[in-house]
Design an enzyme around this catalytic site. Structure first.
Site, PDB file in Angstrom:
ATOM      1  N   PHE A 119      72.979 -24.894  36.449  1.00  0.00           N
ATOM      2  CA  PHE A 119      74.230 -24.560  37.122  1.00  0.00           C
ATOM      3  C   PHE A 119      75.423 -24.990  36.258  1.00  0.00           C
ATOM      4  O   PHE A 119      75.496 -26.120  35.779  1.00  0.00           O
ATOM      5  CB  PHE A 119      74.306 -25.251  38.490  1.00  0.00           C
ATOM      6  CG  PHE A 119      75.612 -24.988  39.194  1.00  0.00           C
ATOM      7  CD1 PHE A 119      75.954 -23.697  39.585  1.00  0.00           C
ATOM      8  CD2 PHE A 119      76.514 -26.015  39.415  1.00  0.00           C
ATOM      9  CE1 PHE A 119      77.175 -23.439  40.204  1.00  0.00           C
ATOM     10  CE2 PHE A 119      77.732 -25.767  40.040  1.00  0.00           C
ATOM     11  CZ  PHE A 119      78.061 -24.473  40.430  1.00  0.00           C
ATOM     12  N   GLN A 120      76.345 -24.081  36.044  1.00  0.00           N
ATOM     13  CA  GLN A 120      77.547 -24.312  35.242  1.00  0.00           C
ATOM     14  C   GLN A 120      77.239 -24.767  33.824  1.00  0.00           C
ATOM     15  O   GLN A 120      77.962 -25.564  33.236  1.00  0.00           O
ATOM     16  CB  GLN A 120      78.496 -25.295  35.934  1.00  0.00           C
ATOM     17  CG  GLN A 120      79.062 -24.688  37.211  1.00  0.00           C
ATOM     18  CD  GLN A 120      80.287 -25.406  37.725  1.00  0.00           C
ATOM     19  OE1 GLN A 120      80.437 -26.608  37.527  1.00  0.00           O
ATOM     20  NE2 GLN A 120      81.167 -24.673  38.380  1.00  0.00           N
TER      21      GLN A 120
ATOM     22  N   GLU B   8      92.466 -24.254  33.185  1.00  0.00           N
ATOM     23  CA  GLU B   8      92.146 -24.994  31.965  1.00  0.00           C
ATOM     24  C   GLU B   8      92.910 -24.467  30.749  1.00  0.00           C
ATOM     25  O   GLU B   8      93.271 -25.223  29.860  1.00  0.00           O
ATOM     26  CB  GLU B   8      90.639 -24.964  31.695  1.00  0.00           C
ATOM     27  CG  GLU B   8      89.822 -25.812  32.676  1.00  0.00           C
ATOM     28  CD  GLU B   8      89.485 -25.096  33.976  1.00  0.00           C
ATOM     29  OE1 GLU B   8      90.010 -23.996  34.215  1.00  0.00           O
ATOM     30  OE2 GLU B   8      88.684 -25.645  34.759  1.00  0.00           O
TER      31      GLU B   8
ATOM     32  N   MET C 264     106.668  -5.259  24.182  1.00  0.00           N
ATOM     33  CA  MET C 264     106.315  -5.087  22.781  1.00  0.00           C
ATOM     34  C   MET C 264     105.346  -3.934  22.590  1.00  0.00           C
ATOM     35  O   MET C 264     105.460  -3.155  21.649  1.00  0.00           O
ATOM     36  CB  MET C 264     105.721  -6.389  22.224  1.00  0.00           C
ATOM     37  CG  MET C 264     105.418  -6.323  20.752  1.00  0.00           C
ATOM     38  SD  MET C 264     106.864  -5.830  19.787  1.00  0.00           S
ATOM     39  CE  MET C 264     107.530  -7.426  19.366  1.00  0.00           C
TER      40      MET C 264
ATOM     41  N   LYS D  65      76.414 -34.985  30.964  1.00  0.00           N
ATOM     42  CA  LYS D  65      76.725 -35.923  32.042  1.00  0.00           C
ATOM     43  C   LYS D  65      75.871 -37.194  31.950  1.00  0.00           C
ATOM     44  O   LYS D  65      76.364 -38.296  32.215  1.00  0.00           O
ATOM     45  CB  LYS D  65      76.486 -35.233  33.384  1.00  0.00           C
ATOM     46  CG  LYS D  65      77.157 -35.936  34.541  1.00  0.00           C
ATOM     47  CD  LYS D  65      77.121 -35.072  35.801  1.00  0.00           C
ATOM     48  CE  LYS D  65      77.779 -35.799  36.964  1.00  0.00           C
ATOM     49  NZ  LYS D  65      77.751 -34.997  38.198  1.00  0.00           N
TER      50      LYS D  65
END
Ligand SMILES: Cc1ncc(C[n+]2csc(CCOP(=O)(O)OP(=O)(O)O)c2C)c(N)n1
Ligand SMILES: [Mg+2]
Lengths: 581, 162
Positions: free
Chosen positions: A115-116, A48, A487, A165
Site C-alpha cells: 500500500f502506497q 507536496e 503564452m 518506515k
C-alpha cells in the site's frame, strides 16, 4: 538512538530552520519526532509540489544572504513522493539545491506493490544529483550530511532521501557515534574544482584584450556563486556590454549603462541584435540553453567563445568553446579581474553599433507602454510591470510564474537588487510562483516580495493560498488575468493561424477565492487604477491579491521562433508569420 | 523515423562504485541519449568496492561521445570514464555454443579455432567455449552453420588497453 531522532539531529546539525511538507503513513514517525522536538518551523503545504517549491524558495533566495540554506521538503511514500516529483525535477533543471525526504514502506514489503509504495529512487534517479534509499539506521546521519554536501557543492541540485518506515524506527548499534562537526563527506565519484587553471585564464585574457566586439552573457552561475559585485567590476574594468539569461537577471542592475537586458527567445532587440555581431562571447555560468541560443548552427558563428562553467559536462555540449574555464564563476571572475594583463578598450565602433541596436523599436515600445491598453481597452502587462518597477524603484523581490507575464517581468522590471528574481526557468513549471514566494519571504523577511501569476498558473497551485493564510505570509500577489493560457495563445497567434486550441479559460471569481482565504483583494481594470492599487498593496501589511484585467491579444515581443536563430527574431506583429519548428 | 544510423562502434570504459543502482543510472543515461547499447559488461577490479564497466555503442561524432562520457563522469558514483581507442586496446568476448557436428566437421572446426570443450553428448552434440574478437566468434558461428547451432550465448565485450 532511533532513526527518527537521527534524521532530526542531522537536519539540525545542517542548520535547517524550515521544513515544508505533508504527512502520511510512511513519514509519520519523523513528523512525530519533529513535533516532540519542536526544533524547526514546520509549514504544511497544501500539496507536496507546493512543499518542494517552498523549499526551493529557501535555497534560491538565501544564497545571497549571510546564511545560505538548503531548502528541505518532506512527504510520505507513494502519492506523496510522486507529488514532489515536479518540484524536484524543476530544482534539477534550475540547479537549485534541495533536499527531499520521503517516507517509504517498510523494507520487508518493498517491491511487493505494498500500500502506497512507489519506486521513489527509480523515479527520482534521473532527475536528481543523487537519490538514496536508506536501508540501515546506522548510516542515516552520514547520508543526510552527504546529501547536503552534494546538493550544495559545485552545481547545485536536488537530492532525495527515501527512508523505509522500519529504518525510521530502528535503533542504532550500542557503539554508534557520529561526530557531525568533524564529518567530511567522502564521495569518491564526486569531483568539483572551483578554482580555474592559470593557463585558461591567461588564454581568456588574451582573447578579451584582442577582441573588438565582445559581449558577456551572464547566467545563473553568477547568481549562484553570488558574484554580482565582481561581475560589475569586471564589466566596468574591461568595458564590455553584457546581456543576461533569464536566470542571470538581477546579478547587477539591469539598467547599468553596459547592460543590454535579457537575451534569447524573448530577449531585447538590443541583446539579440548585438550577440550575433560579436567577435567574442564570454559566457559566465550558463549552459547555452536553446531558449538562449536559438538555432545552434547559426549561434555565435562570428565569435570565439570563452565559457566559464562549474559543470564540466556543460562545456562543449551545445556550443564549441575556444577557451573553457572550468571553475566556479566567482573564482574565475576574481582571477580575471586580478590579472595584470587585462586591459580596458574604448571599442568606439562597437558601442556605436550597440547603441544603434538599443534605439531600434524603442520609440514604438515607449509609445505602447504609455498607451497601456489594448484595442479593447484592457490593460497591457508591460505597462503594469513598468509601473510596478517605478513604484518599487526596482528594489523589491519578484517571484514569477510561467508564461507571458513572466517574460514581461523579465523584460520590463528594472532589477536593482542582487538575487531578487525567482522563477522556474529550465523546466518552466506553471504554478511555481505562489509556493516559491512563501519560501523566499521566510529567508528575506525584510524585503517586499511580489508573487506574480497568470490566471492559468495561479490555479495550478492555488491551494497554497491556504498555507499563506495559515502562516500569515506577507506576499503581494498579483494576478495578470487575460482569460487565456497567454503564452500558448501567443504561439497560436503567430504560428497556428490564430486557432486557440485549449487556451481560453473560464475563470472563477478570484475575489471570492481571496475572501475565502481571508486575503484582501482588489481588481484593476483601468490604467488609472494601476498605481493606487500597487501602492496600496505595497503598503499593506500581510498578504493581498490584486487582479488585473489584461489584454489577451498582447504579445510579448521580440520573439525568436523556436528553432530559429536570434536574427530571425520577430519584432512586430506585422512581421511575416513563420511556421514553428 | 528520425533516427540517425551510426556506424562507428565505440567502447567506453568506466570505473565506478560497486553499488546497487549504478548500472541502472548509466544505462538510463544511454537510453536518454537515445543510443542502443550493443554490449555491456561489468566486473570487479583489484580495488575493493570499485567495478569496471565496458560499454559499446555506435556513434560517429566525437563531440557527442565526449558529452556522453562527461555525463557519465558527472554521476557521483563514477570515478572516471574514457573511450578506448580501438587500435590501442584489445576488445574480446567469450562465446558459449551448443551445436551439432559430425566427426569431420568437428575436426575441421578444431583445426581452425581454439576452443574448450565443455560438454559432449553422443559424440554429435557439443558445448564449447571460445574467446576472441567479436569477428572470430562471428566466423566460428558461421563455420558451424546456422542450422547446426542449437543454442549460444555471448558475454559482450570486455576490453583492456595496451
Ligand atoms: C505545468 C505546465 N503545464 C503547461 C505548460 C505550458 N505553458 C507554458 S506558458 C503557458 C500559459 C500560461 O498561462 P497563464 O498562467 O495564464 O500565463 P500567461 O501566459 O497568460 O501570462 C502554458 C500552458 C507549462 N509551462 N507548465
Ligand atoms: Mg493567462
Amino acid at each position: 538512538m532511533k532513526g527518527t531522532e537521527l534524521v532530526i539531529k542531522a537536519l539540525m546539525d545542517k542548520g535547517v530552520k524550515y521544513i515544508f511538507g505533508y504527512t502520511g503513513g510512511a513519514i509519520m514517525p519523523i513528523f512525530d519526532e519533529m513535533e516532540k522536538k519542536q526544533c524547526f518551523s514546520f509549514m504544511m503545504a497544501r500539496h507536496e509540489q507546493g512543499a518542494a517549491f517552498m523549499a526551493q524558495g529557501i535555497s534560491r533566495a538565501s544564497l545571497s544572504t549571510d546564511n545560505p540554506q538548503v531548502g528541505v521538503c518532506m512527504a510520505t511514500s507513494g502519492p506523496g513522493a510522486m507529488n514532489l516529483v515536479t518540484g524536484v525535477a524543476d530544482a534539477g533543471m534550475d540547479s537549485v539545491p534541495l533536499i527531499a525526504i520521503t517516507g517509504q514502506v517498510p523494507t520487508h514489503v518493498i517491491a511487493t506493490d505494498a500500500f502506497q509504495e512507489s519506486d521513489v529512487v527509480g523515479v527520482m534517479m534521473p532527475l536528481t544529483k543523487q537519490a538514496y534509499m536508506l536501508q540501515d539506521v546506522n548510516i542515516i546521519e552520514e547520508t543526510i550530511h552527504d546529501a547536503f554536501f552534494l546538493a550544495s557543492s559545485g552545481r547545485g541540485g536536488p537530492v532525495v532521501i527515501d527512508i523505509p518506515k522500519d529504518v525510521q524506527i530502528d535503533e542504532t548499534q550500542s557503539d554508534y557515534t557520529f561526530k557531525a562537526h568533524e564529518y567530511v563527506p567522502d564521495i569518491p565519484g564526486f569531483f568539483y574544482s572551483p578554482f580555474p587553471e592559470r593557463d585558461a585564464i591567461q588564454k581568456a585574457v588574451a582573447l578579451i584584450n584582442r577582441s573588438e566586439r565582445p559581449i558577456i552573457i551572464c547566467g545563473h552561475g553568477v547568481i549562484c556563486s553570488n558574484a554580482g559585485k565582481l561581475l560589475r567590476q569586471f564589466i566596468e574594468k574591461t568595458n564590455i556590454p553584457i546581456c543576461f539569461t533569464l536566470h542571470g537577471l538581477s546579478a547587477l542592475p539591469v539598467d547599468h549603462p553596459l547592460s543590454l537586458g535579457m537575451v534569447g527567445m524573448h530577449g531585447t532587440v538590443a541583446a539579440n541584435r548585438t550577440l550575433p555581431q560579436a567577435d567574442l562571447i564570454i559566457s559566465l555560468g550558463m549552459r547555452f540553453d536553446d531558449r538562449v541560443t536559438g538555432n545552434l548552427e547559426k549561434f555565435g558563428v562570428r565569435a570565439k567563445i570563452i565559457h566559464v562553467e562549474i559543470d564540466p559536462s556543460e562545456i562543449d555540449k551545445n556550443v564549441k568553446t575556444t577557451v573553457a574555464i572550468h571553475a566556479d564563476t566567482k573564482e574565475a571572475l576574481v582571477r580575471l579581474i586580478k590579472d595584470p594583463e587585462l586591459i580596458s578598450k574604448p571599442r568606439r565602433l562597437w558601442f556605436e553599433q550597440v547603441d544603434a541596436f538599443r534605439r531600434e523599436r524603442l520609440d514604438e515600445l515607449e509609445a505602447e507602454l504609455k498607451r497601456g491598453t489594448g484595442k479593447q481597452g484592457q490593460l497591457l502587462m508591460k505597462t503594469i510591470v513598468r509601473k510596478l518597477s517605478d513604484i518599487t524603484l526596482g528594489k523589491d523581490i519578484i517571484v514569477s510564474d510561467v508564461g507571458q507575464h513572466q517574460m514581461t517581468l523579465a523584460r520590463f522590471y528594472n532589477f536593482q537588487t542582487v538575487n531578487s528574481w525567482f522563477t522556474s526557468g529550465g523546466a518552466g513549471t506553471m504554478g511555481c510562483a505562489l509556493p516559491m514566494a512563501v519560501g523566499v519571504k521566510l529567508v528575506r523577511p525584510h524585503e517586499r516580495v511580489w508573487a506574480i501569476c497568470g490566471d492559468g498558473g495561479f490555479q495550478m497551485n492555488i491551494q497554497e493560498l491556504g498555507t499563506i493564510m495559515e502562516y500569515e505570509t506577507d506576499l503581494k500577489i498579483l494576478l495578470f488575468n487575460n482569460g487565456y493560457l497567454g503564452m500558448v495563445r501567443q504561439w497560436q497567434t503567430l504560428f497556428y493561424d490564430g486557432r486557440f486550441a485549449g487556451t481560453p479559460l473560464k475563470n472563477p471569481d478570484f475575489g471570492f477565492i481571496a475572501k475565502a482565504y481571508g486575503i484582501p483583494y482588489s481588481k484593476v481594470a483601468t490604467l488609472e487604477e494601476i498605481e493606487p492599487a500597487l501602492t496600496n498593496a505595497a503598503d499593506h501589511k500581510g498578504a493581498c491579491l490584486v487582479e488585473f484585467l489584461c489584454d489577451p491579444s498582447e504579445v510579448i515581443l521580440p520573439m525568436v521562433p523556436s528553432g530559429g536563430s536570434l536574427e530571425d527574431m520577430i519584432i512586430s506583429l506585422s512581421d511575416k508569420r513563420i511556421s514553428p519548428a | 523515423m528520425n533516427i540517425k544510423i551510426h556506424t562507428k562502434r565505440r567502447a567506453l570504459v568506466a570505473f565506478m562504485l560497486d553499488q546497487p543502482g549504478v548500472l541502472n543510472k548509466v544505462s538510463m543515461l544511454i537510453r536518454r541519449k537515445m543510443y542502443n547499447v550493443d554490449t555491456i559488461t561489468v566486473c570487479k577490479t583489484r580495488t575493493l568496492g570499485i567495478s569496471r564497466m565496458t560499454l559499446t555503442l555506435c556513434e560517429d561524432s566525437d563531440d557527442k561521445l565526449n558529452q556522453v562520457l562527461k555525463q557519465i563522469e558527472k554521476m557521483t558514483e563514477v570515478i572516471s570514464a574514457k573511450e578506448l581507442d580501438i587500435d590501442q586496446s584489445f576488445w574480446r568476448e567469450v562465446g558459449l555454443v551448443k551445436f551439432e557436428a559430425d566427426k569431420d566437421h568437428f575436426k575441421q572446426l578444431s583445426e581452425h579455432y581454439s576452443f574448450d570443450i565443455l560438454d559432449r553428448q553422443n559424440h554429435e552434440i557439443y558445448i564449447v567455449q571460445l574467446s576472441g574478437t567479436s569477428k572470430t566468434i562471428d566466423d566460428f558461428l558461421k563455420d558451424i552453420g546456422d542450422e547446426k547451432i542449437i543454442d549460444m550465448a555471448r558475454s559482450g565485450l570486455t576490453t583492456l588497453e595496451k
